[in-house]
Design a protein around this motif. Sequence first.
Motif, PDB file in Angstrom:
ATOM      1  N   LEU A  67     -17.689  -1.789   0.507  1.00 40.35           N
ATOM      2  CA  LEU A  67     -16.813  -0.172   2.328  1.00 40.35           C
ATOM      3  C   LEU A  67     -16.079   0.559   1.219  1.00 40.35           C
ATOM      4  N   GLU A  68     -16.397   2.175   1.522  1.00 43.81           N
ATOM      5  CA  GLU A  68     -15.925   2.548   0.298  1.00 43.81           C
ATOM      6  C   GLU A  68     -15.343   4.228   1.620  1.00 43.81           C
ATOM      7  N   ARG A  69     -14.535   4.673   0.831  1.00 39.60           N
ATOM      8  CA  ARG A  69     -13.854   5.970   2.084  1.00 39.60           C
ATOM      9  C   ARG A  69     -13.463   6.752   1.057  1.00 39.60           C
ATOM     10  N   CYS A  70     -13.982   8.322   1.271  1.00 42.60           N
ATOM     11  CA  CYS A  70     -14.073   9.351  -0.354  1.00 42.60           C
ATOM     12  C   CYS A  70     -13.889  10.541   0.785  1.00 42.60           C
ATOM     13  N   SER A  71     -12.340  10.937  -0.739  1.00 44.87           N
ATOM     14  CA  SER A  71     -12.079  12.579   0.040  1.00 44.87           C
ATOM     15  C   SER A  71     -12.508  13.793  -0.521  1.00 44.87           C
ATOM     16  N   LEU A  79     -11.431   7.922  -4.243  1.00 46.86           N
ATOM     17  CA  LEU A  79     -11.990   6.749  -3.916  1.00 46.86           C
ATOM     18  C   LEU A  79     -11.472   5.619  -3.399  1.00 46.86           C
ATOM     19  N   ASP A  80     -11.548   5.224  -2.505  1.00 51.23           N
ATOM     20  CA  ASP A  80     -10.862   3.400  -1.815  1.00 51.23           C
ATOM     21  C   ASP A  80     -11.890   2.531  -1.161  1.00 51.23           C
ATOM     22  N   GLN A  81     -12.345   1.448  -2.377  1.00 52.43           N
ATOM     23  CA  GLN A  81     -13.598   0.667  -2.221  1.00 52.43           C
ATOM     24  C   GLN A  81     -12.684  -0.648  -2.147  1.00 52.43           C
ATOM     25  N   LEU A  82     -13.261  -1.374  -0.185  1.00 48.83           N
ATOM     26  CA  LEU A  82     -12.853  -2.634  -0.428  1.00 48.83           C
ATOM     27  C   LEU A  82     -14.414  -3.390  -0.694  1.00 48.83           C
ATOM     28  N   SER A  85     -14.571  -9.465  -3.093  1.00 50.53           N
ATOM     29  CA  SER A  85     -12.635 -10.157  -3.491  1.00 50.53           C
ATOM     30  C   SER A  85     -11.599  -9.405  -3.648  1.00 50.53           C
ATOM     31  N   ASP A  86     -11.780  -7.945  -3.678  1.00 47.31           N
ATOM     32  CA  ASP A  86     -10.329  -6.961  -3.779  1.00 47.31           C
ATOM     33  C   ASP A  86     -10.877  -5.671  -3.706  1.00 47.31           C
ATOM     34  N   PHE A  87      -9.661  -4.829  -3.624  1.00 47.46           N
ATOM     35  CA  PHE A  87      -9.465  -3.564  -2.956  1.00 47.46           C
ATOM     36  C   PHE A  87      -9.036  -2.871  -4.160  1.00 47.46           C
ATOM     37  N   LYS A  88      -9.962  -1.510  -4.282  1.00 47.60           N
ATOM     38  CA  LYS A  88      -8.586  -1.083  -5.315  1.00 47.60           C
ATOM     39  C   LYS A  88      -9.512   1.056  -5.394  1.00 47.60           C
ATOM     40  N   ARG A  89      -8.721   1.270  -5.616  1.00 48.42           N
ATOM     41  CA  ARG A  89      -8.388   3.102  -5.524  1.00 48.42           C
ATOM     42  C   ARG A  89      -8.928   3.878  -6.921  1.00 48.42           C
ATOM     43  N   PHE A  90      -9.938   4.391  -6.523  1.00 50.59           N
ATOM     44  CA  PHE A  90      -9.923   5.652  -7.692  1.00 50.59           C
ATOM     45  C   PHE A  90      -9.352   6.514  -7.310  1.00 50.59           C
ATOM     46  N   VAL A  91      -8.702   7.242  -8.399  1.00 48.00           N
ATOM     47  CA  VAL A  91      -8.942   8.545  -8.704  1.00 48.00           C
ATOM     48  C   VAL A  91      -8.989   9.600  -9.918  1.00 48.00           C
ATOM     49  N   LYS A  92     -10.632  10.334  -9.689  1.00 51.60           N
ATOM     50  CA  LYS A  92     -10.849  10.755 -11.205  1.00 51.60           C
ATOM     51  C   LYS A  92     -11.933   9.885 -11.980  1.00 51.60           C
ATOM     52  N   GLY A  93     -12.143   9.021 -11.121  1.00 51.78           N
ATOM     53  CA  GLY A  93     -12.910   7.872 -12.077  1.00 51.78           C
ATOM     54  C   GLY A  93     -11.792   6.827 -12.334  1.00 51.78           C
ATOM     55  N   LYS A  94     -10.395   6.803 -12.928  1.00 52.80           N
ATOM     56  CA  LYS A  94     -10.174   6.227 -13.045  1.00 52.80           C
ATOM     57  C   LYS A  94      -9.171   4.874 -12.419  1.00 52.80           C
ATOM     58  N   THR A  95      -9.304   3.891 -12.237  1.00 52.80           N
ATOM     59  CA  THR A  95      -8.294   3.269 -11.187  1.00 52.80           C
ATOM     60  C   THR A  95      -7.140   3.248 -10.853  1.00 52.80           C
ATOM     61  N   ASP A 100       1.336  -3.876  -3.872  1.00 53.69           N
ATOM     62  CA  ASP A 100       0.776  -5.065  -2.918  1.00 53.69           C
ATOM     63  C   ASP A 100       0.567  -4.080  -0.881  1.00 53.69           C
ATOM     64  N   SER A 101       1.708  -3.566  -0.813  1.00 51.74           N
ATOM     65  CA  SER A 101       1.990  -3.047   0.824  1.00 51.74           C
ATOM     66  C   SER A 101       0.551  -1.978   0.971  1.00 51.74           C
ATOM     67  N   LEU A 102       0.598  -1.549   0.005  1.00 47.80           N
ATOM     68  CA  LEU A 102      -0.239  -0.336   0.037  1.00 47.80           C
ATOM     69  C   LEU A 102      -1.563  -0.458  -0.132  1.00 47.80           C
ATOM     70  N   ILE A 103      -1.825  -1.404  -0.832  1.00 50.51           N
ATOM     71  CA  ILE A 103      -3.192  -1.984  -0.994  1.00 50.51           C
ATOM     72  C   ILE A 103      -3.748  -2.513   0.389  1.00 50.51           C
ATOM     73  N   SER A 104      -2.846  -3.106   0.960  1.00 52.12           N
ATOM     74  CA  SER A 104      -2.527  -3.875   2.442  1.00 52.12           C
ATOM     75  C   SER A 104      -2.849  -3.134   3.956  1.00 52.12           C
ATOM     76  N   ASN A 105      -1.687  -1.668   3.425  1.00 48.52           N
ATOM     77  CA  ASN A 105      -2.491  -0.920   4.328  1.00 48.52           C
ATOM     78  C   ASN A 105      -3.475   0.714   3.998  1.00 48.52           C
ATOM     79  N   LEU A 106      -4.212   0.483   2.607  1.00 55.53           N
ATOM     80  CA  LEU A 106      -5.435   1.439   2.401  1.00 55.53           C
ATOM     81  C   LEU A 106      -6.507   0.369   3.467  1.00 55.53           C
ATOM     82  N   ALA A 107      -6.397  -0.979   2.349  1.00 59.25           N
ATOM     83  CA  ALA A 107      -8.173  -1.866   2.426  1.00 59.25           C
ATOM     84  C   ALA A 107      -8.351  -1.422   3.664  1.00 59.25           C
ATOM     85  N   GLY A 108      -6.618  -2.293   5.193  1.00 59.56           N
ATOM     86  CA  GLY A 108      -6.417  -1.714   6.431  1.00 59.56           C
ATOM     87  C   GLY A 108      -7.161  -0.266   7.253  1.00 59.56           C
TER      88      GLY A 108
END
Length: 250
Positions: A67-71, A79-82, A85-95, A100-108
């Motif tokens: 599941l992705e969300r892009c600006s 790019l936010d990708q859930l 297995s996990d959640f990742k944020r990519f900015v300009k192609g880099k992880t 942890d608290s921000l990961i939970s908020n963004l993934a939600g």
Amino acid sequence: MKKILPLTFLLICLTACKKEIKNLDSKAIIAQTIARAGGSTIDTSTITFTFRDKFYKASRNYGNFSLERCSDEACKDTLDQLTNSDFKRFVKGKTINLEDSLISNLAGGVNSVHYFSVLPYGLNAEAVKSKKIGEATIKGKTYYKIEVRFAEEGGGEDFEDNYMYWIDTEDFTVDYLAYNYHVNEGGTRFREAYNIREVNGVRFVDYNNYEPLEQFPPLQSLDSLFENGKLRLLSKIELENIEVTACSSC
């Protein structure tokens, strides 16, 4: 007499069928509702849409998901990708490393938009606890009232939230839903579906998003409050540029 018997038999069959439909439990109702909304197509598909100036993409393959969300439309900025297995944020192609608290908020946030976009898909998950609590009439139509709660295990961060779905007794569509949430002091929302359309076999709707005048009223009372004009319109939930692509290689 020969002409009466077939008609009598038909009436008996119709009565029996109606009684069988009325006796459906919540799981059977949900199963028909998911099928009516195109659940078998969603199982193996890629769905893209825009919502409030963000670009969303969901790829599903029989329980595996991304599941992705892009600006931006090309997903080159943020790019936010859930995934399963996990959640990742990519900015300009880099992880980007995140707290942890921000990961939970963004993934939600990502999960919530995708979850509501294809409802009732997902209501047959193992963590779902459903119950038929009766019927209601809204704007002249009759609906099953289905309460949904979640088990703590597998129910996600917001497993304590509970939902109510109003499912048309004739065509098994979700036309209204309500839920309580507990983050940011909590509250209650009631959604009315409109702009109903089908894209490649999947049913999509937009919502009028209401709130009650009191906090945390019983969810089963929201239909009556809506009918009596006791809800305040907060916003509109509108999905745009929807595309559904079947996954031929799955």
